[in-house]
Design a protein around this motif. Structure first.
Motif, PDB file in Angstrom:
ATOM      1  N   THR A  19     -32.513 -55.242 -51.959  1.00 22.37           N
ATOM      2  CA  THR A  19     -31.517 -56.327 -52.007  1.00 22.37           C
ATOM      3  C   THR A  19     -30.370 -55.984 -51.573  1.00 22.37           C
ATOM      4  OG1 THR A  19     -31.135 -55.692 -54.394  1.00 22.37           O
ATOM      5  CG2 THR A  19     -32.717 -57.275 -54.186  1.00 22.37           C
ATOM      6  N   VAL A  20     -30.120 -54.791 -51.144  1.00 18.29           N
ATOM      7  CA  VAL A  20     -28.894 -54.271 -50.459  1.00 18.29           C
ATOM      8  C   VAL A  20     -28.587 -55.131 -49.124  1.00 18.29           C
ATOM      9  CG1 VAL A  20     -27.523 -52.354 -49.165  1.00 18.29           C
ATOM     10  CG2 VAL A  20     -28.720 -52.005 -51.563  1.00 18.29           C
ATOM     11  N   ALA A  21     -29.719 -55.319 -48.539  1.00 25.47           N
ATOM     12  CA  ALA A  21     -29.669 -55.948 -47.105  1.00 25.47           C
ATOM     13  C   ALA A  21     -29.263 -57.302 -47.412  1.00 25.47           C
ATOM     14  CB  ALA A  21     -31.034 -55.811 -46.466  1.00 25.47           C
ATOM     15  N   ALA A  22     -29.869 -58.007 -48.259  1.00 27.04           N
ATOM     16  CA  ALA A  22     -29.526 -59.553 -48.482  1.00 27.04           C
ATOM     17  C   ALA A  22     -28.024 -59.529 -48.711  1.00 27.04           C
ATOM     18  CB  ALA A  22     -30.494 -59.931 -49.617  1.00 27.04           C
ATOM     19  N   VAL A  23     -27.522 -58.608 -49.668  1.00 20.02           N
ATOM     20  CA  VAL A  23     -26.197 -58.711 -50.179  1.00 20.02           C
ATOM     21  C   VAL A  23     -25.097 -58.392 -49.213  1.00 20.02           C
ATOM     22  CG1 VAL A  23     -24.730 -57.613 -51.753  1.00 20.02           C
ATOM     23  CG2 VAL A  23     -26.652 -58.305 -52.644  1.00 20.02           C
ATOM     24  N   THR A  24     -25.454 -57.163 -48.452  1.00 23.06           N
ATOM     25  CA  THR A  24     -24.511 -56.587 -47.499  1.00 23.06           C
ATOM     26  C   THR A  24     -24.706 -57.006 -45.847  1.00 23.06           C
ATOM     27  OG1 THR A  24     -25.691 -54.542 -46.695  1.00 23.06           O
ATOM     28  CG2 THR A  24     -24.150 -54.756 -48.858  1.00 23.06           C
ATOM     29  N   GLY A  25     -26.029 -57.566 -45.663  1.00 20.62           N
ATOM     30  CA  GLY A  25     -26.453 -57.914 -44.353  1.00 20.62           C
ATOM     31  C   GLY A  25     -26.698 -56.758 -43.390  1.00 20.62           C
ATOM     32  N   ARG A  26     -26.718 -55.648 -44.138  1.00 18.09           N
ATOM     33  CA  ARG A  26     -27.156 -54.499 -43.234  1.00 18.09           C
ATOM     34  C   ARG A  26     -28.247 -53.447 -44.115  1.00 18.09           C
ATOM     35  NH1 ARG A  26     -22.233 -50.020 -43.051  1.00 18.09           N
ATOM     36  NH2 ARG A  26     -23.912 -48.706 -42.664  1.00 18.09           N
ATOM     37  N   SER A  27     -29.037 -52.817 -43.264  1.00 21.32           N
ATOM     38  CA  SER A  27     -30.157 -52.113 -44.119  1.00 21.32           C
ATOM     39  C   SER A  27     -29.428 -51.049 -45.120  1.00 21.32           C
ATOM     40  CB  SER A  27     -31.293 -51.315 -43.090  1.00 21.32           C
ATOM     41  OG  SER A  27     -31.458 -52.274 -42.173  1.00 21.32           O
ATOM     42  N   PRO A  28     -30.131 -50.805 -46.050  1.00 20.25           N
ATOM     43  CA  PRO A  28     -29.656 -50.020 -47.179  1.00 20.25           C
ATOM     44  C   PRO A  28     -29.878 -48.564 -46.698  1.00 20.25           C
ATOM     45  CG  PRO A  28     -31.914 -50.518 -47.693  1.00 20.25           C
ATOM     46  CD  PRO A  28     -31.566 -51.442 -46.786  1.00 20.25           C
ATOM     47  N   ARG A  29     -29.100 -47.420 -47.221  1.00 21.08           N
ATOM     48  CA  ARG A  29     -28.715 -46.224 -46.730  1.00 21.08           C
ATOM     49  C   ARG A  29     -29.213 -45.240 -47.879  1.00 21.08           C
ATOM     50  NH1 ARG A  29     -23.145 -45.850 -43.687  1.00 21.08           N
ATOM     51  NH2 ARG A  29     -22.589 -47.233 -45.254  1.00 21.08           N
ATOM     52  N   THR A  30     -29.560 -44.122 -47.656  1.00 19.19           N
ATOM     53  CA  THR A  30     -29.499 -43.148 -48.714  1.00 19.19           C
ATOM     54  C   THR A  30     -28.227 -42.422 -48.952  1.00 19.19           C
ATOM     55  OG1 THR A  30     -30.183 -41.155 -47.307  1.00 19.19           O
ATOM     56  CG2 THR A  30     -31.969 -42.775 -48.270  1.00 19.19           C
ATOM     57  N   PHE A  31     -27.962 -41.951 -50.080  1.00 17.35           N
ATOM     58  CA  PHE A  31     -26.596 -41.171 -50.242  1.00 17.35           C
ATOM     59  C   PHE A  31     -26.396 -40.222 -48.943  1.00 17.35           C
ATOM     60  CE2 PHE A  31     -24.285 -37.693 -51.648  1.00 17.35           C
ATOM     61  CZ  PHE A  31     -22.977 -38.093 -51.793  1.00 17.35           C
ATOM     62  N   GLN A  32     -27.487 -39.408 -48.739  1.00 17.28           N
ATOM     63  CA  GLN A  32     -27.290 -38.389 -47.414  1.00 17.28           C
ATOM     64  C   GLN A  32     -26.829 -39.237 -46.243  1.00 17.28           C
ATOM     65  OE1 GLN A  32     -30.961 -36.229 -46.681  1.00 17.28           O
ATOM     66  NE2 GLN A  32     -29.770 -34.770 -45.898  1.00 17.28           N
ATOM     67  N   GLU A  33     -27.530 -40.256 -45.823  1.00 14.77           N
ATOM     68  CA  GLU A  33     -27.183 -40.808 -44.609  1.00 14.77           C
ATOM     69  C   GLU A  33     -25.683 -41.590 -44.753  1.00 14.77           C
ATOM     70  OE1 GLU A  33     -31.320 -42.950 -43.486  1.00 14.77           O
ATOM     71  OE2 GLU A  33     -30.151 -43.916 -44.892  1.00 14.77           O
ATOM     72  N   TRP A  34     -25.157 -41.889 -45.810  1.00  9.60           N
ATOM     73  CA  TRP A  34     -23.954 -42.367 -46.040  1.00  9.60           C
ATOM     74  C   TRP A  34     -22.739 -41.301 -46.033  1.00  9.60           C
ATOM     75  CZ3 TRP A  34     -20.272 -40.738 -49.930  1.00  9.60           C
ATOM     76  CH2 TRP A  34     -19.321 -41.628 -49.980  1.00  9.60           C
ATOM     77  N   ALA A  35     -22.969 -40.194 -46.830  1.00  8.13           N
ATOM     78  CA  ALA A  35     -22.346 -38.970 -46.738  1.00  8.13           C
ATOM     79  C   ALA A  35     -22.296 -38.376 -45.235  1.00  8.13           C
ATOM     80  CB  ALA A  35     -23.058 -37.759 -47.370  1.00  8.13           C
TER      81      ALA A  35
END
Length: 82
Positions: free
Chosen positions: A55-71
């Protein structure tokens, strides 16, 4: 994970809920909102999950990322905070 991404050792120091609430108040949060924040914290810890929901993609308009990817993407900001 952050230590690996940053290439340096990190230390985690857990504080008690009482200390966390006192710190909130010390930084200007009034007692009632501080109590509400701490109640939300307790609820969040009980239901914490590391699942990346689609649902992250539906809310933010982009694919979800893991914490590791974000960090990894924001590693420069962690380094600047030293």
């Amino acid at each position: 994970m952050l230590a690996e991404i940053l290439g340096r050792p990190l230390r985690f120091e857990e504080i008690t809920p009482e200390r966390a609430r006192a710190d909130l108040e010390r930084f200007g949060v009034e007692p009632e909102p501080a109590a509400a924040i701490m109640a939300l914290r307790a609820t969040a810890l009980e239901s914490f999950t590391s699942v990346v929901h689609p649902t992250v993609a539906a809310v933010t308009g982009r694919s979800p990322r893991t914490f590791q990817e974000w960090a990894f993407e924001y590693r420069a900001e962690f380094t600047a905070a030293q």
